[in-house]
Design a protein around this motif. Structure first.
Motif, PDB file in Angstrom:
ATOM      1  N   ALA A  24       0.812  -1.214   0.000  1.00  0.00           N
ATOM      2  CA  ALA A  24       0.000   0.000   0.000  1.00  0.00           C
ATOM      3  C   ALA A  24       0.848   1.267   0.000  1.00  0.00           C
ATOM      4  O   ALA A  24       0.304   2.372  -0.030  1.00  0.00           O
ATOM      5  CB  ALA A  24      -0.931   0.004   1.214  1.00  0.00           C
ATOM      6  N   ALA A  25       2.168   1.120   0.050  1.00  0.00           N
ATOM      7  CA  ALA A  25       3.037   2.295   0.084  1.00  0.00           C
ATOM      8  C   ALA A  25       3.006   3.032  -1.243  1.00  0.00           C
ATOM      9  O   ALA A  25       3.076   2.417  -2.309  1.00  0.00           O
ATOM     10  CB  ALA A  25       4.471   1.876   0.407  1.00  0.00           C
ATOM     11  N   ALA A  26       2.892   4.353  -1.172  1.00  0.00           N
ATOM     12  CA  ALA A  26       2.913   5.178  -2.381  1.00  0.00           C
ATOM     13  C   ALA A  26       3.148   6.620  -1.996  1.00  0.00           C
ATOM     14  O   ALA A  26       2.820   7.042  -0.878  1.00  0.00           O
ATOM     15  CB  ALA A  26       1.609   5.051  -3.165  1.00  0.00           C
ATOM     16  N   LEU A  27       3.720   7.356  -2.906  1.00  0.00           N
ATOM     17  CA  LEU A  27       3.824   8.803  -2.759  1.00  0.00           C
ATOM     18  C   LEU A  27       2.586   9.385  -3.422  1.00  0.00           C
ATOM     19  O   LEU A  27       2.418   9.300  -4.643  1.00  0.00           O
ATOM     20  CB  LEU A  27       5.100   9.309  -3.433  1.00  0.00           C
ATOM     21  N   VAL A  28       1.674   9.953  -2.604  1.00  0.00           N
ATOM     22  CA  VAL A  28       0.378  10.438  -3.093  1.00  0.00           C
ATOM     23  C   VAL A  28       0.335  11.953  -2.917  1.00  0.00           C
ATOM     24  O   VAL A  28       0.022  12.457  -1.837  1.00  0.00           O
ATOM     25  CB  VAL A  28      -0.794   9.784  -2.328  1.00  0.00           C
ATOM     26  N   GLU A  29       0.662  12.661  -3.966  1.00  0.00           N
ATOM     27  CA  GLU A  29       0.604  14.119  -3.965  1.00  0.00           C
ATOM     28  C   GLU A  29       0.275  14.579  -5.385  1.00  0.00           C
ATOM     29  O   GLU A  29       0.708  13.949  -6.347  1.00  0.00           O
ATOM     30  CB  GLU A  29       1.945  14.744  -3.547  1.00  0.00           C
ATOM     31  N   PRO A  30      -0.476  15.667  -5.553  1.00  0.00           N
ATOM     32  CA  PRO A  30      -0.695  16.183  -6.897  1.00  0.00           C
ATOM     33  C   PRO A  30       0.548  16.870  -7.465  1.00  0.00           C
ATOM     34  O   PRO A  30       0.759  16.902  -8.675  1.00  0.00           O
ATOM     35  CB  PRO A  30      -1.839  17.185  -6.724  1.00  0.00           C
ATOM     36  N   TRP A  31       1.398  17.408  -6.551  1.00  0.00           N
ATOM     37  CA  TRP A  31       2.609  18.119  -6.990  1.00  0.00           C
ATOM     38  C   TRP A  31       3.670  18.054  -5.901  1.00  0.00           C
ATOM     39  O   TRP A  31       3.358  18.166  -4.714  1.00  0.00           O
ATOM     40  CB  TRP A  31       2.277  19.590  -7.274  1.00  0.00           C
ATOM     41  N   ILE A  32       4.922  17.835  -6.304  1.00  0.00           N
ATOM     42  CA  ILE A  32       6.070  17.949  -5.411  1.00  0.00           C
ATOM     43  C   ILE A  32       7.192  18.618  -6.197  1.00  0.00           C
ATOM     44  O   ILE A  32       7.216  18.567  -7.432  1.00  0.00           O
ATOM     45  CB  ILE A  32       6.532  16.577  -4.865  1.00  0.00           C
ATOM     46  N   PRO A  33       8.148  19.253  -5.507  1.00  0.00           N
ATOM     47  CA  PRO A  33       9.222  19.959  -6.219  1.00  0.00           C
ATOM     48  C   PRO A  33      10.066  19.055  -7.105  1.00  0.00           C
ATOM     49  O   PRO A  33      10.524  19.474  -8.166  1.00  0.00           O
ATOM     50  CB  PRO A  33      10.059  20.561  -5.077  1.00  0.00           C
ATOM     51  N   ASP A  34      10.295  17.807  -6.662  1.00  0.00           N
ATOM     52  CA  ASP A  34      11.107  16.854  -7.429  1.00  0.00           C
ATOM     53  C   ASP A  34      10.220  15.725  -7.945  1.00  0.00           C
ATOM     54  O   ASP A  34      10.019  14.725  -7.254  1.00  0.00           O
ATOM     55  CB  ASP A  34      12.223  16.289  -6.546  1.00  0.00           C
ATOM     56  N   PRO A  35       9.674  15.858  -9.176  1.00  0.00           N
ATOM     57  CA  PRO A  35       8.735  14.843  -9.670  1.00  0.00           C
ATOM     58  C   PRO A  35       9.351  13.467  -9.876  1.00  0.00           C
ATOM     59  O   PRO A  35       8.627  12.476  -9.958  1.00  0.00           O
ATOM     60  CB  PRO A  35       8.255  15.440 -10.999  1.00  0.00           C
ATOM     61  N   SER A  36      10.669  13.374  -9.938  1.00  0.00           N
ATOM     62  CA  SER A  36      11.291  12.059 -10.123  1.00  0.00           C
ATOM     63  C   SER A  36      11.029  11.144  -8.931  1.00  0.00           C
ATOM     64  O   SER A  36      11.140   9.919  -9.032  1.00  0.00           O
ATOM     65  CB  SER A  36      12.802  12.208 -10.325  1.00  0.00           C
ATOM     66  N   ARG A  37      10.659  11.738  -7.778  1.00  0.00           N
ATOM     67  CA  ARG A  37      10.359  10.945  -6.593  1.00  0.00           C
ATOM     68  C   ARG A  37       9.162  10.019  -6.820  1.00  0.00           C
ATOM     69  O   ARG A  37       9.089   8.942  -6.230  1.00  0.00           O
ATOM     70  CB  ARG A  37      10.077  11.870  -5.401  1.00  0.00           C
ATOM     71  N   PHE A  38       8.223  10.433  -7.685  1.00  0.00           N
ATOM     72  CA  PHE A  38       7.069   9.569  -7.965  1.00  0.00           C
ATOM     73  C   PHE A  38       7.529   8.254  -8.588  1.00  0.00           C
ATOM     74  O   PHE A  38       7.051   7.176  -8.218  1.00  0.00           O
ATOM     75  CB  PHE A  38       6.086  10.275  -8.904  1.00  0.00           C
ATOM     76  N   THR A  39       8.464   8.333  -9.527  1.00  0.00           N
ATOM     77  CA  THR A  39       8.990   7.122 -10.162  1.00  0.00           C
ATOM     78  C   THR A  39       9.795   6.302  -9.166  1.00  0.00           C
ATOM     79  O   THR A  39       9.650   5.070  -9.093  1.00  0.00           O
ATOM     80  CB  THR A  39       9.863   7.496 -11.367  1.00  0.00           C
ATOM     81  N   THR A  40      10.611   6.978  -8.373  1.00  0.00           N
ATOM     82  CA  THR A  40      11.450   6.277  -7.397  1.00  0.00           C
ATOM     83  C   THR A  40      10.614   5.461  -6.426  1.00  0.00           C
ATOM     84  O   THR A  40      10.902   4.288  -6.161  1.00  0.00           O
ATOM     85  CB  THR A  40      12.310   7.284  -6.612  1.00  0.00           C
ATOM     86  N   VAL A  41       9.545   6.073  -5.897  1.00  0.00           N
ATOM     87  CA  VAL A  41       8.740   5.417  -4.868  1.00  0.00           C
ATOM     88  C   VAL A  41       7.680   4.496  -5.471  1.00  0.00           C
ATOM     89  O   VAL A  41       7.581   3.314  -5.101  1.00  0.00           O
ATOM     90  CB  VAL A  41       8.069   6.466  -3.947  1.00  0.00           C
ATOM     91  N   ASN A  42       6.883   5.018  -6.400  1.00  0.00           N
ATOM     92  CA  ASN A  42       5.715   4.272  -6.878  1.00  0.00           C
ATOM     93  C   ASN A  42       6.060   3.189  -7.895  1.00  0.00           C
ATOM     94  O   ASN A  42       5.389   2.156  -7.944  1.00  0.00           O
ATOM     95  CB  ASN A  42       4.687   5.240  -7.457  1.00  0.00           C
ATOM     96  N   VAL A  43       7.084   3.437  -8.691  1.00  0.00           N
ATOM     97  CA  VAL A  43       7.519   2.427  -9.669  1.00  0.00           C
ATOM     98  C   VAL A  43       8.650   1.586  -9.082  1.00  0.00           C
ATOM     99  O   VAL A  43       8.587   0.356  -9.063  1.00  0.00           O
ATOM    100  CB  VAL A  43       7.960   3.092 -10.993  1.00  0.00           C
ATOM    101  N   GLY A  44       9.683   2.271  -8.572  1.00  0.00           N
ATOM    102  CA  GLY A  44      10.811   1.546  -7.999  1.00  0.00           C
ATOM    103  C   GLY A  44      10.411   0.710  -6.794  1.00  0.00           C
ATOM    104  O   GLY A  44      10.923  -0.397  -6.595  1.00  0.00           O
ATOM    105  N   GLY A  45       9.482   1.236  -5.989  1.00  0.00           N
ATOM    106  CA  GLY A  45       9.016   0.487  -4.820  1.00  0.00           C
ATOM    107  C   GLY A  45       8.357  -0.819  -5.213  1.00  0.00           C
ATOM    108  O   GLY A  45       8.598  -1.865  -4.596  1.00  0.00           O
ATOM    109  N   LEU A  46       7.524  -0.794  -6.258  1.00  0.00           N
ATOM    110  CA  LEU A  46       6.879  -2.027  -6.719  1.00  0.00           C
ATOM    111  C   LEU A  46       7.912  -3.007  -7.281  1.00  0.00           C
ATOM    112  O   LEU A  46       7.834  -4.218  -7.028  1.00  0.00           O
ATOM    113  CB  LEU A  46       5.812  -1.712  -7.767  1.00  0.00           C
ATOM    114  N   ARG A  47       8.873  -2.492  -8.034  1.00  0.00           N
ATOM    115  CA  ARG A  47       9.930  -3.382  -8.556  1.00  0.00           C
ATOM    116  C   ARG A  47      10.660  -4.076  -7.411  1.00  0.00           C
ATOM    117  O   ARG A  47      10.960  -5.275  -7.486  1.00  0.00           O
ATOM    118  CB  ARG A  47      10.923  -2.575  -9.395  1.00  0.00           C
ATOM    119  N   ASN A  48      10.935  -3.332  -6.353  1.00  0.00           N
ATOM    120  CA  ASN A  48      11.610  -3.928  -5.201  1.00  0.00           C
ATOM    121  C   ASN A  48      10.747  -4.996  -4.534  1.00  0.00           C
ATOM    122  O   ASN A  48      11.250  -6.040  -4.109  1.00  0.00           O
ATOM    123  CB  ASN A  48      11.976  -2.847  -4.187  1.00  0.00           C
TER     124      ASN A  48
END
Length: 343
Positions: free
Chosen positions: A82-106
């Motif tokens: 259930a872990a995810a970065l849930v925000e409409p906007w953050i200063p560093d958008p690459s964090r969405f890929t790191t957490v939401n995509v990379g987290g699932l890969r892990n």
């Protein structure tokens, strides 16, 4: 033997409610949290049995830290990711890929190195399926990937594709897709309805938001039960929409006004004003470091319809979502008793 379940994102809005429900149903729960997480939504890890006979243990780590995740998987039978970065906007958008995509890969890689995992319940999002302009979507809908309203939406669509590819390779993963989650609990971006109602009842949001577009609203406790039903009845590789009543934010505000016997908003805030306010909020956020409630991506989302049919989950999982009126009738007194709103 009681099943041992690991909940990633256990300190979040949905994850915390999920841990409580699993405990009450007798599971041995490992709550995967960061050292810096706010654990106020979780019971203390006393090791003593709950009223349902379950036990709770905190395990520390991060879904982006593979070794900590792999160690947390040890001895587990079920993973609720259930872990995810849930925000409409953050200063560093690459964090969405790191957490939401990379987290699932892990999670998937850790599964391959662990020989006890029977099933993975992957919490996706309605955003992963894309907008439904002019129709009601279902589990057969595939995101066109031609345009994304937010970087969060893009990351969830990419992660969804990875989950389905893993299922095709034999990984026992069940993706579930909540709608706009709301209800009592943490008032965070994951509980956007609560945030907007707080703004509304504190006179900081004087009108209706955006166009008359539909969203699918899911009460958090219905979504939690849908997750547990997916553990019991969900078929690996099958998608299940854990959505609810299709309505607009105008409907939310009108129902809230009726329940609280307060005045309904008298006008609609044009989208261009929301977008301008969003840009100003982003500028302010870059200066202060505090994430904005509204941002330009929010305006992009409000331009589209996100309405879905959850009949498959009803039929196969016994999913039974409450109406928006029922949910708000419970939620508004909770917001009032918490001191967040007055009426």
């Amino acid at each position: 033997m009681k099943k041992v379940v690991l909940v990633t994102g256990a300190s979040g809005y949905l994850g915390g409610r999920l841990c409580h429900a699993l405990l009450n149903q007798g599971y041995c729960v490992k709550a995967f949290v960061r050292k810096t997480s706010d654990l106020s939504s979780l019971p203390p890890p006393t090791g003593a049995a709950s009223t349902g006979g379950g036990t709770l243990q905190y395990v520390y780590g991060d879904v982006t830290d593979y070794q900590s995740l792999l160690e947390a998987f040890s001895g587990c039978h079920v993973i609720f990711h259930a872990a995810a970065l849930v925000e409409p906007w953050i200063p560093d958008p690459s964090r969405f890929t790191t957490v939401n995509v990379g987290g699932l890969r892990n999670v998937l890689n850790a599964y391959k190195e662990t020989n006890t995992i029977e099933k993975i319940i992957h919490t996706s999002s309605f955003f992963a399926l894309g907008s439904t302009d002019g129709h009601i979507g279902d589990e057969t809908q595939v995101h066109s990937a031609k345009y994304f309203c937010t970087e969060y939406e893009k990351s969830k669509a990419v992660a969804d594709k990875i989950a389905l590819e893993a299922a095709a390779e034999g990984v026992p993963i069940v993706p579930v897709y909540p709608g706009v989650i709301y209800g009592p609990g943490k008032v965070t971006t994951g509980n956007m309805v609560a945030l907007l109602l707080v703004e509304r009842f504190n006179y900081r949001l004087p009108g209706y938001m955006g166009e008359e577009k539909g969203f699918s609203f899911s009460h958090v406790d219905d979504v939690v039960q849908g997750h547990i039903a997916a553990l019991d009845k969900g078929r690996p590789g099958e998608r299940y929409l854990l959505t609810g009543e299709n309505a607009s934010f105008k409907d939310v505000f009108d129902i809230a006004a009726t329940i609280t016997q307060t005045a309904k908003p008298r006008f609609r805030i044009p989208l261009f004003l929301i977008e301008v306010y969003g840009w100003l909020s982003v500028l302010f956020a870059r200066i202060t470091g505090k994430l904005p409630l509204l941002s330009p991506p929010t305006a992009n989302v409000l331009r589209h319809q996100w309405a879905y049919n959850c009949d498959k989950a009803k039929t196969e999982l016994g999913y039974n979502p409450r109406s928006l009126k029922e949910g708000l009738t419970e939620m508004l007194p909770w917001l009032k008793s918490s001191g967040l709103i007055k009426y």
